[in-house]
Structure formats: C-alpha cells, structure tokens
Design a protein around this motif. Structure first.
Motif, mmCIF file in Angstrom:
data_model
loop_
_atom_site.group_PDB
_atom_site.id
_atom_site.type_symbol
_atom_site.label_atom_id
_atom_site.label_comp_id
_atom_site.label_asym_id
_atom_site.label_seq_id
_atom_site.Cartn_x
_atom_site.Cartn_y
_atom_site.Cartn_z
ATOM 1 N N TYR A 93 0.808 -1.225 0.000
ATOM 2 C CA TYR A 93 0.000 0.000 0.000
ATOM 3 C C TYR A 93 0.842 1.278 0.000
ATOM 4 O O TYR A 93 1.891 1.354 0.648
ATOM 5 N N VAL A 94 0.344 2.272 -0.738
ATOM 6 C CA VAL A 94 0.941 3.615 -0.738
ATOM 7 C C VAL A 94 -0.093 4.594 -0.170
ATOM 8 O O VAL A 94 -1.171 4.762 -0.748
ATOM 9 N N PRO A 95 0.209 5.244 0.963
ATOM 10 C CA PRO A 95 -0.742 6.198 1.543
ATOM 11 C C PRO A 95 -0.864 7.473 0.705
ATOM 12 O O PRO A 95 0.030 7.814 -0.070
ATOM 13 N N GLU A 96 -1.972 8.176 0.883
ATOM 14 C CA GLU A 96 -2.324 9.330 0.051
ATOM 15 C C GLU A 96 -1.265 10.426 0.011
ATOM 16 O O GLU A 96 -1.016 11.020 -1.034
ATOM 17 N N GLU A 97 -0.654 10.710 1.145
ATOM 18 C CA GLU A 97 0.242 11.872 1.237
ATOM 19 C C GLU A 97 1.702 11.535 0.941
ATOM 20 O O GLU A 97 2.581 12.368 1.164
ATOM 21 N N GLU A 98 1.968 10.351 0.412
ATOM 22 C CA GLU A 98 3.348 9.986 0.078
ATOM 23 C C GLU A 98 3.868 10.939 -1.007
ATOM 24 O O GLU A 98 3.186 11.196 -1.996
ATOM 25 N N ALA A 99 5.075 11.462 -0.810
ATOM 26 C CA ALA A 99 5.592 12.545 -1.653
ATOM 27 C C ALA A 99 5.864 12.143 -3.097
ATOM 28 O O ALA A 99 5.714 12.959 -4.005
ATOM 29 N N GLY A 100 6.266 10.895 -3.316
ATOM 30 C CA GLY A 100 6.699 10.520 -4.655
ATOM 31 C C GLY A 100 5.933 9.386 -5.290
ATOM 32 O O GLY A 100 6.336 8.869 -6.339
ATOM 33 N N ILE B 115 3.781 3.850 9.592
ATOM 34 C CA ILE B 115 4.496 4.969 10.210
ATOM 35 C C ILE B 115 3.703 6.258 10.088
ATOM 36 O O ILE B 115 3.698 7.091 10.989
ATOM 37 N N GLY B 116 3.007 6.451 8.969
ATOM 38 C CA GLY B 116 2.213 7.668 8.805
ATOM 39 C C GLY B 116 1.562 7.726 7.440
ATOM 40 O O GLY B 116 1.798 6.880 6.574
ATOM 41 N N SER B 117 0.743 8.762 7.232
ATOM 42 C CA SER B 117 0.004 8.903 5.982
ATOM 43 C C SER B 117 0.868 9.399 4.832
ATOM 44 O O SER B 117 0.386 9.557 3.714
ATOM 45 N N ASN B 118 2.156 9.675 5.121
ATOM 46 C CA ASN B 118 3.078 10.117 4.067
ATOM 47 C C ASN B 118 4.259 9.166 3.913
ATOM 48 O O ASN B 118 5.286 9.527 3.340
ATOM 49 N N ASP B 119 4.113 7.953 4.440
ATOM 50 C CA ASP B 119 5.245 7.017 4.475
ATOM 51 C C ASP B 119 4.760 5.601 4.182
ATOM 52 O O ASP B 119 3.779 5.142 4.778
ATOM 53 N N VAL B 120 5.444 4.906 3.274
ATOM 54 C CA VAL B 120 5.022 3.546 2.899
ATOM 55 C C VAL B 120 5.456 2.497 3.919
ATOM 56 O O VAL B 120 5.048 1.331 3.824
ATOM 57 N N HIS B 121 6.265 2.883 4.887
ATOM 58 C CA HIS B 121 6.835 1.917 5.831
ATOM 59 C C HIS B 121 5.927 1.660 7.036
ATOM 60 O O HIS B 121 4.913 2.349 7.221
ATOM 61 N N TYR B 122 6.332 0.678 7.845
ATOM 62 C CA TYR B 122 5.492 0.207 8.950
ATOM 63 C C TYR B 122 6.220 0.263 10.286
ATOM 64 O O TYR B 122 7.448 0.263 10.345
ATOM 65 N N LYS B 123 5.423 0.298 11.333
ATOM 66 C CA LYS B 123 5.962 0.128 12.677
ATOM 67 C C LYS B 123 6.270 -1.368 12.874
ATOM 68 O O LYS B 123 5.888 -2.205 12.057
ATOM 69 N N LYS B 124 6.927 -1.692 13.975
ATOM 70 C CA LYS B 124 7.335 -3.077 14.224
ATOM 71 C C LYS B 124 6.157 -4.042 14.160
ATOM 72 O O LYS B 124 6.258 -5.129 13.567
ATOM 73 N N LYS B 125 5.037 -3.659 14.737
ATOM 74 C CA LYS B 125 3.854 -4.527 14.734
ATOM 75 C C LYS B 125 3.375 -4.774 13.306
ATOM 76 O O LYS B 125 2.951 -5.876 12.952
#
Length: 217
Positions: free
Chosen positions: A142-149, A189-199
C-alpha cells in the motif's frame, strides 16, 4: 568411560552430523518492506529452513536485472521469493527535498507500468535459468495518500501487470496488497510514508511465513 567406548561415541556423533538432513534454503529478494518483515520470517523458520535476504535493498527492477545473478549465487534454493514495485512506481526529481528526491508533481516515474512488466518478464526468465527453486512473487504494498513521490492508485495498476507476467511464467503469487492496506492504517508509520511500525512488519511477516510454509510442505 574407556577410550574405545569414547571413540565409538564420537564416531556415532560424527556420522549423525554428516548425515543430518540439510535445512531447505529460502531466498527473499525485495525492497525495504521485505527487509522489515524478514527478521520475523527468519524467526518463524528457525529449525525448519534457512532464510536469507539479498544484501541491502533490491530497489527497482533495473537494479534487479543488474544484480540478480549475484544474489542467486550458486546456492541451492528451495524457494526464491521476490518483489519489486515501490521503487519502480516512484517519481523523482533532482531538486526534490524529500528523501530519495521523491516528487510526484514535478518528477519522472522510474519505470512505467509497461516497462515494469517487461523488466519483470526478463527477471523471471533470468531467475528460472539459474535455479530450479519454487518461485514466489509478492505484490507491491500500500501507498498512503500523502506519500511525496508515489500515487496511492499505482500499486494496483503495477500489481495487475505483475500478476499477468507471473501467470505467464507459472510463478506462485502471494497477493498481500489488500492486507498491507489494512495493516498500514493501523500500524503504518504515517500517511506520508510507505513503511510500517514493528507490529506492522510482524503482521506482514506472519502472512509471508504462512504462504512460504505451505510451499515447503
């Protein structure tokens, strides 16, 4: 214990070690998302299989074409799991400030959907020429809406193209896109980041491990 009995015991131990069944090898090739969940996959397969990730980030399909032979090496792999996509669909501009020069407004896409499919086709052909392992393709997450690129609608377009290529080559497909979308909303991690927290990586790792385990049965 006398010397003869000790020698006999050592001989038995050496024989058992020599004839011990070798654990199957699993190679994971992929981007930072796969780097994040691989430790959980390694833990899951302890005592059952040896799991290895390619050195560093596999980035986009162009990097894959350059390095796939090096990553496969001469090892006997039971399974080779691979994914490319997030880097391929990223837009970059030399003057952009976000990490990696990401800029979906003024930037240029790394590879179009058509170029991505063509590169994947070449990669699968190359992998099959190097190994008899079972091949598993994991869809782009998934790519969140606010991802910059990156545009949030692009993963589905790229996944559709990739799935078509994999079906052509009879490659197993682990389609994690919808699951990644749900996981990201709760553990991203957030609505502008494709990455995840540990969980989030743990949950992705559980899905990957479950799919791979079925292929080892």
């Amino acid at each position: 214990m006398n010397k003869s009995i000790l020698s006999y015991a050592l001989l038995i131990l050496l024989c058992l070690t020599a004839f011990r069944v070798k654990q199957p090898n699993i190679l994971i090739i992929g981007d930072s998302i796969s780097i994040g969940y691989t430790p959980f996959v390694i833990d899951h397969f302890k005592g059952k299989a040896t799991v290895t990730h390619n050195p560093g980030n596999a980035q986009h399909t162009g990097t894959g074409l350059e390095k796939i032979d090096e990553w496969l090496g001469n090892e006997e792999w039971e399974i080779v799991q691979f994914n490319w996509g997030l880097w391929d669909l990223a837009y970059r501009h030399i003057d952009a400030k976000p990490y990696g020069n990401r800029d979906k407004v003024n930037g240029t896409v790394t590879y179009s959907v058509e170029e991505y499919a063509k590169n994947l086709d070449s990669l699968v052909t190359q992998i099959k020429s190097k190994t008899d392992a079972k091949l598993v393709f994991v869809t782009t997450t998934y790519v969140p809406e606010e991802e910059a690129g990156r545009f949030t609608t692009d993963p589905e377009k790229y996944n559709t193209a990739a799935i078509s290529v994999m079906k052509k080559h009879d490659v197993l497909i682990n389609d994690i896109y919808q699951k990644s979308k749900k996981i990201h909303k709760n553990h991203g991690i957030g609505s502008n980041d494709v990455h995840y927290k540990k969980k989030g990586y743990k949950l992705l790792g559980e899905n990957i491990s479950s799919f791979l385990e079925k292929q080892l049965e």
